[in-house]
Design a protein around this motif. Sequence first.
Motif, PDB file in Angstrom:
ATOM      1  N   LEU A  90      -3.770  41.310  23.994  1.00 60.06           N
ATOM      2  CA  LEU A  90      -2.594  41.200  23.121  1.00 60.06           C
ATOM      3  C   LEU A  90      -1.560  42.274  23.443  1.00 60.06           C
ATOM      4  O   LEU A  90      -0.352  42.004  23.435  1.00 60.06           O
ATOM      5  CB  LEU A  90      -3.010  41.314  21.651  1.00 60.06           C
ATOM      6  CG  LEU A  90      -3.600  40.065  21.019  1.00 60.06           C
ATOM      7  CD1 LEU A  90      -3.959  40.342  19.568  1.00 60.06           C
ATOM      8  CD2 LEU A  90      -2.630  38.912  21.097  1.00 60.06           C
ATOM      9  N   ARG A  91      -2.021  43.471  23.749  1.00 64.35           N
ATOM     10  CA  ARG A  91      -1.109  44.558  24.079  1.00 64.35           C
ATOM     11  C   ARG A  91      -0.328  44.231  25.355  1.00 64.35           C
ATOM     12  O   ARG A  91       0.882  44.451  25.425  1.00 64.35           O
ATOM     13  CB  ARG A  91      -1.890  45.854  24.254  1.00 64.35           C
ATOM     14  CG  ARG A  91      -1.014  47.054  24.494  1.00 64.35           C
ATOM     15  CD  ARG A  91      -1.829  48.330  24.581  1.00 64.35           C
ATOM     16  NE  ARG A  91      -2.446  48.619  23.302  1.00 64.35           N
ATOM     17  CZ  ARG A  91      -3.684  49.098  23.160  1.00 64.35           C
ATOM     18  NH1 ARG A  91      -4.426  49.326  24.217  1.00 64.35           N
ATOM     19  NH2 ARG A  91      -4.167  49.340  21.967  1.00 64.35           N
ATOM     20  N   GLU A  92      -1.014  43.700  26.357  1.00 61.39           N
ATOM     21  CA  GLU A  92      -0.342  43.347  27.612  1.00 61.39           C
ATOM     22  C   GLU A  92       0.667  42.215  27.400  1.00 61.39           C
ATOM     23  O   GLU A  92       1.757  42.233  27.960  1.00 61.39           O
ATOM     24  CB  GLU A  92      -1.367  42.947  28.675  1.00 61.39           C
ATOM     25  CG  GLU A  92      -2.239  44.096  29.135  1.00 61.39           C
ATOM     26  CD  GLU A  92      -1.443  45.186  29.814  1.00 61.39           C
ATOM     27  OE1 GLU A  92      -0.484  44.867  30.548  1.00 61.39           O
ATOM     28  OE2 GLU A  92      -1.772  46.369  29.599  1.00 61.39           O
ATOM     29  N   VAL A  93       0.293  41.221  26.586  1.00 67.27           N
ATOM     30  CA  VAL A  93       1.211  40.119  26.300  1.00 67.27           C
ATOM     31  C   VAL A  93       2.444  40.646  25.573  1.00 67.27           C
ATOM     32  O   VAL A  93       3.581  40.287  25.896  1.00 67.27           O
ATOM     33  CB  VAL A  93       0.511  39.026  25.468  1.00 67.27           C
ATOM     34  CG1 VAL A  93       1.511  38.008  24.942  1.00 67.27           C
ATOM     35  CG2 VAL A  93      -0.554  38.330  26.313  1.00 67.27           C
ATOM     36  N   PHE A  94       2.230  41.531  24.620  1.00 65.15           N
ATOM     37  CA  PHE A  94       3.344  42.102  23.864  1.00 65.15           C
ATOM     38  C   PHE A  94       4.247  42.932  24.767  1.00 65.15           C
ATOM     39  O   PHE A  94       5.477  42.857  24.674  1.00 65.15           O
ATOM     40  CB  PHE A  94       2.792  42.948  22.714  1.00 65.15           C
ATOM     41  CG  PHE A  94       3.856  43.497  21.807  1.00 65.15           C
ATOM     42  CD1 PHE A  94       4.585  42.653  20.993  1.00 65.15           C
ATOM     43  CD2 PHE A  94       4.135  44.858  21.788  1.00 65.15           C
ATOM     44  CE1 PHE A  94       5.576  43.145  20.162  1.00 65.15           C
ATOM     45  CE2 PHE A  94       5.125  45.361  20.972  1.00 65.15           C
ATOM     46  CZ  PHE A  94       5.835  44.503  20.155  1.00 65.15           C
ATOM     47  N   LYS A  95       3.656  43.724  25.676  1.00 59.58           N
ATOM     48  CA  LYS A  95       4.469  44.517  26.596  1.00 59.58           C
ATOM     49  C   LYS A  95       5.306  43.621  27.497  1.00 59.58           C
ATOM     50  O   LYS A  95       6.462  43.910  27.775  1.00 59.58           O
ATOM     51  CB  LYS A  95       3.569  45.418  27.450  1.00 59.58           C
ATOM     52  CG  LYS A  95       3.117  46.653  26.711  1.00 59.58           C
ATOM     53  CD  LYS A  95       2.494  47.745  27.550  1.00 59.58           C
ATOM     54  CE  LYS A  95       1.839  47.385  28.813  1.00 59.58           C
ATOM     55  NZ  LYS A  95       1.068  48.502  29.422  1.00 59.58           N
ATOM     56  N   GLY A  96       4.726  42.512  27.948  1.00 58.67           N
ATOM     57  CA  GLY A  96       5.481  41.577  28.784  1.00 58.67           C
ATOM     58  C   GLY A  96       6.642  40.958  28.033  1.00 58.67           C
ATOM     59  O   GLY A  96       7.733  40.791  28.582  1.00 58.67           O
ATOM     60  N   MET A  97       6.407  40.608  26.771  1.00 60.80           N
ATOM     61  CA  MET A  97       7.482  40.019  25.963  1.00 60.80           C
ATOM     62  C   MET A  97       8.608  41.034  25.744  1.00 60.80           C
ATOM     63  O   MET A  97       9.790  40.702  25.845  1.00 60.80           O
ATOM     64  CB  MET A  97       6.934  39.537  24.621  1.00 60.80           C
ATOM     65  CG  MET A  97       6.073  38.300  24.728  1.00 60.80           C
ATOM     66  SD  MET A  97       5.244  37.866  23.198  1.00 60.80           S
ATOM     67  CE  MET A  97       6.594  37.744  22.066  1.00 60.80           C
TER      68      MET A  97
END
Length: 48
Positions: free
Chosen positions: A8-15
């Motif tokens: 989730l952290r990686e997805v959020f950083k990408g967004m």
Amino acid sequence: METFLEFLREVFKGMVRGVSANLFQTHVLKNKKTTLRRRKHKGGSHKK
């Protein structure tokens, strides 16, 4: 559970990166103002 949070952290950083890149592109790169044109001064003598 920990791997899910990392995912989730990686997805959020990408967004966040995508949104900030888009905002930077629209506000900084596309809004370049052209240089203002000044009237050319005519040389020589002016008779009225």
